[in-house]
Design a protein around this motif. Structure first.
Motif, PDB file in Angstrom:
ATOM      1  N   VAL A   5       0.881  -1.166   0.000  1.00 37.26           N
ATOM      2  CA  VAL A   5       0.000   0.000   0.000  1.00 37.26           C
ATOM      3  C   VAL A   5       0.917   1.214   0.000  1.00 37.26           C
ATOM      4  O   VAL A   5       1.886   1.246   0.743  1.00 37.26           O
ATOM      5  CB  VAL A   5      -0.878   0.019   1.284  1.00 37.26           C
ATOM      6  CG1 VAL A   5      -1.784   1.220   1.290  1.00 37.26           C
ATOM      7  CG2 VAL A   5      -1.683  -1.266   1.397  1.00 37.26           C
ATOM      8  N   ASP A   6       0.605   2.186  -0.851  1.00 35.80           N
ATOM      9  CA  ASP A   6       1.435   3.386  -0.884  1.00 35.80           C
ATOM     10  C   ASP A   6       1.081   4.250   0.322  1.00 35.80           C
ATOM     11  O   ASP A   6      -0.011   4.785   0.424  1.00 35.80           O
ATOM     12  CB  ASP A   6       1.166   4.163  -2.182  1.00 35.80           C
ATOM     13  CG  ASP A   6       2.002   5.431  -2.247  1.00 35.80           C
ATOM     14  OD1 ASP A   6       2.951   5.551  -1.436  1.00 35.80           O
ATOM     15  OD2 ASP A   6       1.721   6.294  -3.089  1.00 35.80           O
ATOM     16  N   ILE A   7       2.025   4.360   1.259  1.00 37.97           N
ATOM     17  CA  ILE A   7       1.706   5.074   2.495  1.00 37.97           C
ATOM     18  C   ILE A   7       2.211   6.518   2.490  1.00 37.97           C
ATOM     19  O   ILE A   7       1.992   7.239   3.448  1.00 37.97           O
ATOM     20  CB  ILE A   7       2.253   4.342   3.746  1.00 37.97           C
ATOM     21  CG1 ILE A   7       3.773   4.268   3.719  1.00 37.97           C
ATOM     22  CG2 ILE A   7       1.657   2.958   3.874  1.00 37.97           C
ATOM     23  CD1 ILE A   7       4.360   4.014   5.091  1.00 37.97           C
ATOM     24  N   SER A   8       2.877   6.944   1.390  1.00 37.37           N
ATOM     25  CA  SER A   8       3.482   8.271   1.472  1.00 37.37           C
ATOM     26  C   SER A   8       2.479   9.419   1.660  1.00 37.37           C
ATOM     27  O   SER A   8       2.760  10.327   2.430  1.00 37.37           O
ATOM     28  CB  SER A   8       4.419   8.523   0.296  1.00 37.37           C
ATOM     29  OG  SER A   8       3.806   8.161  -0.899  1.00 37.37           O
ATOM     30  N   PRO A   9       1.278   9.394   1.010  1.00 35.19           N
ATOM     31  CA  PRO A   9       0.332  10.489   1.292  1.00 35.19           C
ATOM     32  C   PRO A   9      -0.093  10.481   2.757  1.00 35.19           C
ATOM     33  O   PRO A   9      -0.200  11.543   3.389  1.00 35.19           O
ATOM     34  CB  PRO A   9      -0.860  10.185   0.384  1.00 35.19           C
ATOM     35  CG  PRO A   9      -0.395   9.201  -0.618  1.00 35.19           C
ATOM     36  CD  PRO A   9       0.753   8.453  -0.003  1.00 35.19           C
ATOM     37  N   SER A  14       0.167  12.826   8.072  1.00 33.77           N
ATOM     38  CA  SER A  14       0.412  12.623   9.494  1.00 33.77           C
ATOM     39  C   SER A  14       1.315  13.705  10.072  1.00 33.77           C
ATOM     40  O   SER A  14       1.121  14.139  11.201  1.00 33.77           O
ATOM     41  CB  SER A  14       1.024  11.243   9.745  1.00 33.77           C
ATOM     42  OG  SER A  14       0.087  10.246   9.452  1.00 33.77           O
ATOM     43  N   SER A  15       2.276  14.162   9.271  1.00 36.82           N
ATOM     44  CA  SER A  15       3.159  15.187   9.842  1.00 36.82           C
ATOM     45  C   SER A  15       2.424  16.530   9.918  1.00 36.82           C
ATOM     46  O   SER A  15       2.644  17.297  10.854  1.00 36.82           O
ATOM     47  CB  SER A  15       4.502  15.252   9.104  1.00 36.82           C
ATOM     48  OG  SER A  15       4.372  15.916   7.908  1.00 36.82           O
ATOM     49  N   GLU A  18       0.402  16.314  13.054  1.00 34.21           N
ATOM     50  CA  GLU A  18       1.201  16.565  14.266  1.00 34.21           C
ATOM     51  C   GLU A  18       1.252  18.063  14.583  1.00 34.21           C
ATOM     52  O   GLU A  18       1.151  18.455  15.741  1.00 34.21           O
ATOM     53  CB  GLU A  18       2.620  16.001  14.119  1.00 34.21           C
ATOM     54  CG  GLU A  18       2.713  14.489  14.272  1.00 34.21           C
ATOM     55  CD  GLU A  18       2.459  13.967  15.692  1.00 34.21           C
ATOM     56  OE1 GLU A  18       2.416  14.760  16.650  1.00 34.21           O
ATOM     57  OE2 GLU A  18       2.270  12.740  15.826  1.00 34.21           O
ATOM     58  N   SER A  19       1.403  18.898  13.550  1.00 36.02           N
ATOM     59  CA  SER A  19       1.435  20.346  13.800  1.00 36.02           C
ATOM     60  C   SER A  19       0.070  20.834  14.277  1.00 36.02           C
ATOM     61  O   SER A  19      -0.016  21.687  15.165  1.00 36.02           O
ATOM     62  CB  SER A  19       1.809  21.145  12.555  1.00 36.02           C
ATOM     63  OG  SER A  19       2.748  20.461  11.805  1.00 36.02           O
ATOM     64  N   GLU A  20      -0.990  20.300  13.678  1.00 36.59           N
ATOM     65  CA  GLU A  20      -2.332  20.716  14.106  1.00 36.59           C
ATOM     66  C   GLU A  20      -2.599  20.302  15.553  1.00 36.59           C
ATOM     67  O   GLU A  20      -3.244  21.033  16.305  1.00 36.59           O
ATOM     68  CB  GLU A  20      -3.402  20.117  13.177  1.00 36.59           C
ATOM     69  CG  GLU A  20      -3.354  20.714  11.774  1.00 36.59           C
ATOM     70  CD  GLU A  20      -4.360  20.071  10.813  1.00 36.59           C
ATOM     71  OE1 GLU A  20      -5.412  19.591  11.273  1.00 36.59           O
ATOM     72  OE2 GLU A  20      -4.072  20.050   9.594  1.00 36.59           O
ATOM     73  N   LEU A 205      -0.065   8.144  11.363  1.00 37.43           N
ATOM     74  CA  LEU A 205       0.967   7.105  11.311  1.00 37.43           C
ATOM     75  C   LEU A 205       2.075   7.448  12.275  1.00 37.43           C
ATOM     76  O   LEU A 205       2.509   8.600  12.343  1.00 37.43           O
ATOM     77  CB  LEU A 205       1.546   7.011   9.901  1.00 37.43           C
ATOM     78  CG  LEU A 205       0.687   6.346   8.840  1.00 37.43           C
ATOM     79  CD1 LEU A 205       1.407   6.387   7.502  1.00 37.43           C
ATOM     80  CD2 LEU A 205       0.363   4.914   9.214  1.00 37.43           C
ATOM     81  N   SER A 206       2.524   6.447  13.004  1.00 38.77           N
ATOM     82  CA  SER A 206       3.603   6.714  13.946  1.00 38.77           C
ATOM     83  C   SER A 206       4.933   6.727  13.196  1.00 38.77           C
ATOM     84  O   SER A 206       5.130   5.988  12.232  1.00 38.77           O
ATOM     85  CB  SER A 206       3.582   5.641  15.040  1.00 38.77           C
ATOM     86  OG  SER A 206       4.865   5.163  15.286  1.00 38.77           O
ATOM     87  N   SER A 207       5.822   7.598  13.634  1.00 39.80           N
ATOM     88  CA  SER A 207       7.116   7.680  12.967  1.00 39.80           C
ATOM     89  C   SER A 207       8.138   6.760  13.637  1.00 39.80           C
ATOM     90  O   SER A 207       9.313   6.755  13.299  1.00 39.80           O
ATOM     91  CB  SER A 207       7.621   9.126  13.000  1.00 39.80           C
ATOM     92  OG  SER A 207       7.588   9.589  14.322  1.00 39.80           O
ATOM     93  N   ALA A 208       7.646   5.977  14.611  1.00 38.41           N
ATOM     94  CA  ALA A 208       8.567   5.128  15.376  1.00 38.41           C
ATOM     95  C   ALA A 208       9.246   4.101  14.479  1.00 38.41           C
ATOM     96  O   ALA A 208       8.609   3.477  13.648  1.00 38.41           O
ATOM     97  CB  ALA A 208       7.804   4.415  16.479  1.00 38.41           C
ATOM     98  N   PRO A 209      10.526   3.920  14.654  1.00 37.51           N
ATOM     99  CA  PRO A 209      11.244   2.902  13.883  1.00 37.51           C
ATOM    100  C   PRO A 209      10.854   1.509  14.351  1.00 37.51           C
ATOM    101  O   PRO A 209      10.481   1.317  15.504  1.00 37.51           O
ATOM    102  CB  PRO A 209      12.710   3.184  14.214  1.00 37.51           C
ATOM    103  CG  PRO A 209      12.695   3.931  15.496  1.00 37.51           C
ATOM    104  CD  PRO A 209      11.372   4.604  15.633  1.00 37.51           C
TER     105      PRO A 209
END
Ligand code: TRP
Length: 354
Positions: A5-9, A14-15, A18-20, A205-209
């Protein structure tokens, strides 16, 4: 068999989210949750749980569904659901979830939530459910010889989990994105057909590795490669001592070239809030044994207090039941209000029925 699944959008959105959230946390209502299949491990903690605690502390309203019906999608045997539910609540609270703020409930206890499933199922087609990549993946890994009916309905059930409390934000892993699409589709189609009742929730989406297990594969309870949140210091030491590394003595942080060593470095770095490159360099020629000692100490230090808290909580089942009872009461109240709106919108109010 995982369908790409293309998750880039979703990652970009998600970022922005985070600002909102930073600007105005009170605008957001989060619903997320877990299947009660056993104790949570460090992969869960750094992948999702830590993020939930962070968002709650920021002031976002948080609800946690314990998806006990979902556990039944692919098993032929009865599980110790009640024990797993208690363990999950203990894991949540020990990790820092505040039960006075968060609404925590098993969805089986919320009748009006489950009733949303029927109108919701009328809004999705059988082919849509059949081609859902997450469902396909779960069927591929299923422990059953035949696929249960519940397997196909659970994305719509998940929509009920999310929409009954009108959550507008769902922190998930990328594997859950297709489900969130089902929820958004159901909300949109319901609103189009019957009038505006539901928000269209967004994925965070979480940015956690990704943390690997002690054998270098994805950390998972069923693979036996996981360190549990409730593992003792001795057990942790034993598991890390047995962890897979590689033949190169000098320790570096190279996730692509040296995944097993990198995952140990990452675990130590996450636990001690250090930079993984710096941690790897500080071990350097000390080799795998020195790395394992550093990581063991970091894990045990990071989790000493929450492990003690977890044991205390489990020794007081009366308190855990009280937390559950409170969550159930709040969720039922919320679900009744939403169901009443749904009936109003659908024109199915016929008097004093429940
Ligand atoms: N499907 C999720 C899992 O397997 C659990 C879950 C159930 C969930 N209902 C949810 C997650 C609603 C987010 C929102 O982990």
């Amino acid at each position: 068999m995982t369908t790409a699944v293309d998750i880039s959008p979703a990652a970009r959105r998600s970022s922005e989210l985070e600002s909102e959230i930073s600007a105005d946390p009170s605008r957001f209502r989060i619903l997320t949750g877990d299947r009660p299949t056993g104790p949570l491990h460090l992969g869960h903690y750094f992948g999702t749980l830590h993020n939930r605690v962070r968002l709650q502390r920021r002031g976002v309203h948080l609800s946690l569904v314990i998806a006990d019906y979902q556990v039944l999608t692919d098993r032929d045997v009865a599980e110790d659901l009640s024990g797993h539910v208690m363990g999950l609540i203990a894991d949540y609270l020990a990790a820092g979830i505040d039960p006075d703020e968060a609404m925590i409930f098993p969805h089986s206890q919320v009748a009006a939530l489950n009733q949303l499933l029927l109108p919701f199922l009328s809004l999705v087609t059988v082919p849509e459910l059949q081609r859902n990549p997450t469902v396909k993946d779960e069927i591929a890994h299923s422990r059953q010889s035949g696929v249960s009916g519940l397997m196909f309905t659970y994305p719509a059930h998940q929509a009920a989990d999310i929409l009954f409390c009108k959550a507008n934000l769902v922190p998930v892993g990328s594997d859950q994105l297709p489900h969130l699409e089902v929820t958004r589709t159901i909300a949109r189609r319901f609103n189009d057909r019957y009038g505006p009742v539901f928000p269209e929730p967004e994925a965070l989406l979480s940015s956690a590795p990704l943390l690997l297990g002690t054998d270098g594969a994805k950390m998972s309870k069923s693979r036996g490669n996981a360190i549990m949140l409730g593992s003792s210091a001795e057990e942790t030491a034993r598991l890390i001592r047995g962890a897979k590394t590689d033949a190169q003595r000098h320790i570096t942080y190279e996730p692509q070239a040296r995944p097993e060593v990198a995952s140990l470095v990452l675990l130590g770095a996450l636990c001690s809030e250090r930079d993984p490159l710096e941690l790897a360099e500080s071990v350097g020629s000390g080799g795998a044994a020195a790395l394992k000692a550093v990581v063991t100490e970091a894990v045990n230090e990071r989790f000493a207090a929450s492990r003690a808290r977890r044991a205390e909580l489990l020794a007081d089942p009366g308190y855990l039941r009280q937390v559950l009872a409170r969550g159930n009461a709040r969720a039922n109240e919320r679900a009744e209000v939403t169901l009443a709106e749904v009936r109003e919108a659908m024109g199915t109010v016929y008097g004093e029925s429940r």
